[in-house]
Scaffold this active site. Structure first.
Site, PDB file in Angstrom:
ATOM      1  N   TYR A  84      -6.421 -18.569  22.637  1.00 32.85           N
ATOM      2  CA  TYR A  84      -7.368 -18.905  23.707  1.00 32.85           C
ATOM      3  C   TYR A  84      -8.237 -17.691  24.035  1.00 32.85           C
ATOM      4  O   TYR A  84      -7.729 -16.575  24.176  1.00 32.85           O
ATOM      5  CB  TYR A  84      -6.623 -19.347  24.974  1.00 32.85           C
ATOM      6  CG  TYR A  84      -5.932 -20.680  24.833  1.00 32.85           C
ATOM      7  CD1 TYR A  84      -6.602 -21.866  25.089  1.00 32.85           C
ATOM      8  CD2 TYR A  84      -4.598 -20.742  24.419  1.00 32.85           C
ATOM      9  CE1 TYR A  84      -5.963 -23.097  24.943  1.00 32.85           C
ATOM     10  CE2 TYR A  84      -3.957 -21.958  24.266  1.00 32.85           C
ATOM     11  CZ  TYR A  84      -4.646 -23.128  24.534  1.00 32.85           C
ATOM     12  OH  TYR A  84      -4.024 -24.341  24.386  1.00 32.85           O
ATOM     13  N   SER A  85      -9.536 -17.941  24.164  1.00 32.83           N
ATOM     14  CA  SER A  85     -10.433 -16.881  24.612  1.00 32.83           C
ATOM     15  C   SER A  85     -10.102 -16.518  26.046  1.00 32.83           C
ATOM     16  O   SER A  85      -9.865 -17.395  26.880  1.00 32.83           O
ATOM     17  CB  SER A  85     -11.894 -17.343  24.523  1.00 32.83           C
ATOM     18  OG  SER A  85     -12.269 -17.588  23.188  1.00 32.83           O
TER      19      SER A  85
ATOM     20  N   GLU B  10     -18.095 -17.654  17.457  1.00 27.24           N
ATOM     21  CA  GLU B  10     -16.690 -18.051  17.567  1.00 27.24           C
ATOM     22  C   GLU B  10     -16.673 -19.533  17.947  1.00 27.24           C
ATOM     23  O   GLU B  10     -16.630 -19.881  19.118  1.00 27.24           O
ATOM     24  CB  GLU B  10     -15.981 -17.211  18.637  1.00 27.24           C
ATOM     25  CG  GLU B  10     -14.470 -17.344  18.609  1.00 27.24           C
ATOM     26  CD  GLU B  10     -13.793 -16.346  19.553  1.00 27.24           C
ATOM     27  OE1 GLU B  10     -13.608 -16.702  20.736  1.00 27.24           O
ATOM     28  OE2 GLU B  10     -13.496 -15.231  19.115  1.00 27.24           O
TER      29      GLU B  10
ATOM     30  N   CYS C 186     -20.037 -19.592  21.465  1.00 26.74           N
ATOM     31  CA  CYS C 186     -18.622 -19.923  21.632  1.00 26.74           C
ATOM     32  C   CYS C 186     -18.501 -21.374  22.061  1.00 26.74           C
ATOM     33  O   CYS C 186     -19.117 -21.799  23.051  1.00 26.74           O
ATOM     34  CB  CYS C 186     -17.976 -19.007  22.673  1.00 26.74           C
ATOM     35  SG  CYS C 186     -16.166 -19.136  22.721  1.00 26.74           S
TER      36      CYS C 186
ATOM     37  N   TYR D  94     -15.492 -23.794  16.843  1.00 28.64           N
ATOM     38  CA  TYR D  94     -14.375 -24.561  16.289  1.00 28.64           C
ATOM     39  C   TYR D  94     -14.781 -26.019  16.151  1.00 28.64           C
ATOM     40  O   TYR D  94     -15.790 -26.445  16.699  1.00 28.64           O
ATOM     41  CB  TYR D  94     -13.142 -24.446  17.202  1.00 28.64           C
ATOM     42  CG  TYR D  94     -13.452 -24.573  18.679  1.00 28.64           C
ATOM     43  CD1 TYR D  94     -13.527 -25.814  19.294  1.00 28.64           C
ATOM     44  CD2 TYR D  94     -13.691 -23.434  19.454  1.00 28.64           C
ATOM     45  CE1 TYR D  94     -13.820 -25.930  20.639  1.00 28.64           C
ATOM     46  CE2 TYR D  94     -13.981 -23.542  20.802  1.00 28.64           C
ATOM     47  CZ  TYR D  94     -14.053 -24.792  21.382  1.00 28.64           C
ATOM     48  OH  TYR D  94     -14.355 -24.911  22.724  1.00 28.64           O
TER      49      TYR D  94
END
Length: 413
Positions: free
Chosen positions: A189-190, A411, A371, A413
């Protein structure tokens, strides 16, 4: 004057007990609180109480309970923004006055946060194979009940000595075993807080977690067998609960060392996590990094509905704190806003509409971060390529140039 010089002066002033005068205020006596109030912590059962609302001021009040609690410094900075400034003859001097003013009953020192400024980039305090124990202090729902899904702000106390910097990530290993009888794999987790944490004591970390659920399209019901193990573990956690963590990790999503650089932050949903940390560091905390920042910050956040906006109260306070034009915020609310073609508005459309500004800033050294969902990237890359072509530039060459200059960080996903 360099940041290292200012930091050295702050350290000397802090150690010597230097005095200062808040701008346009008479001298006052302040009591410096170095930690959250014991009463509040005890009332919360050694943690922060759970609240249904997403207003984090109900969860903790940094003006009262943070490192600078009782000084009035945070309120003054919110009020004065860019007009607030250090007075070199007062608390930046390398030594205190020969004798304190006779009107003082307590020291007037407001100590800049500095004890975690020389961390470098911490890596692997704990590895996933040998995790350490953190404690849940509390969590709060961040989005309205009519917004789709559930997103929680989760606050944890870390073990002594475990530190991180803005832009890094933390691994969480949920309790229990998987269907094969093995321990669950770590989930990354960021981190959504600065190195000083939400209570400004340097011992906590915050995560922004979306509960992963699968809704059966045939029945319209959530299928519990397909829920995200770790996200549900965190979103259902309770104050005082012990969890296994590892990390920190990450060297790419870091703020630039050059404090004059413009930064551009593009996020979807919980992808705002590292950018919340960035913005707290640049516009809220009492740090040298904040006062040295002379660039501009541009945040583009995409969410489905207005009730799904993340940290709107905090972002509003940051905008008040920033200098004129220093913090720009654009929202892409997909189910409520339309793009130029009449379709849903996503973050890529915001950048497409501002593509000239984006390209100009990148060409002038701005650092951009992405992100969140990877679906935003094709539209952004296509718009940049089209604009570069019109200007007679080769996009692939420009992209390699930005990457080589550490201006391009992704970053997704």
């Amino acid at each position: 004057m360099t940041m290292s010089n200012i930091l050295s002066m702050l350290l000397m002033a802090s150690a010597a007990g230097a005095f200062f005068t808040p701008l346009s205020h008479p001298r006052r006596s302040f009591e410096l609180m170095a930690a959250p109030s014991g009463t509040r912590v005890l009332q919360a059962g050694a943690g922060i109480p759970i609240h249904d609302s997403g207003d984090l001021t109900n969860q903790w009040n940094p003006a009262v309970e943070g490192k600078l609690g009782g000084t009035g410094a945070l309120e003054e900075r919110l009020q004065k923004g860019l007009l607030y400034e250090y007075k070199d003859t007062d608390y930046l001097s390398p030594s205190p006055p020969e004798s304190p003013p006779t009107t003082h009953t307590k020291s007037d020192v407001v100590e800049a946060q500095h004890w975690l400024e020389d961390l470098g980039v911490p890596q692997h305090f704990a590895k996933p194979s040998s995790p350490v124990t953190a404690t849940i202090l509390g969590r709060t729902r961040l989005i309205s009940m009519d917004a789709p899904g559930d997103i929680q702000h989760v606050l944890l106390k870390l073990p002594d000595g475990m530190h991180y910097v803005e832009g890094q990530s933390l691994s969480v290993i949920p309790d229990g075993i998987d269907s094969k009888g093995k321990k669950h794999k770590p989930r990354l987790y960021s981190i959504a807080s600065t190195r000083y944490g939400d209570v400004l004591d340097g011992n906590t970390v915050s995560l922004c977690v979306r509960r992963a659920e699968y809704t059966d399209p045939a029945t319209g019901m959530v299928d519990p067998s397909k829920k995200g193990v770790c996200s549900n573990f965190l979103c259902d956690s309770s104050p005082g609960q012990k969890i296994q963590v590892a990390g920190p990790v990450g060297k790419t999503m870091l703020l630039p060392e050059d404090s004059s650089k413009d930064i551009i932050m593009v996020a979807t949903g919980t992808g705002i996590a590292p950018f919340r940390a960035f913005l707290h560091r640049l516009f809220m905390e009492e740090t040298v990094a904040r006062h040295m920042f002379s660039g501009t910050a541009w945040l583009i956040l995409g969410v489905p509905v207005s009730g799904g906006l993340l940290y709107p109260q905090e972002i509003g306070a940051m905008q008040k704190n920033a200098g004129p034009g220093q913090l720009e915020v654009d929202y892409a609310i997909s189910r409520e806003m339309t793009n130029a073609e009449g379709g849903k508005m996503y973050v890529q459309h915001v950048l497409q509409q501002n593509i000239e500004k984006l390209l100009d800033r990148l060409n002038n050294g701005a650092v951009i971060y992405f992100c969140g969902l990877k679906g935003m990237m094709p539209g952004i890359l296509e718009a940049l390529e089209d604009t570069c072509t019109k200007k007679g530039l080769d996009f692939s060459t420009k992209l390699k140039e930005w990457q080589a200059n550490h201006q391009w960080h992704v970053e997704v996903y």
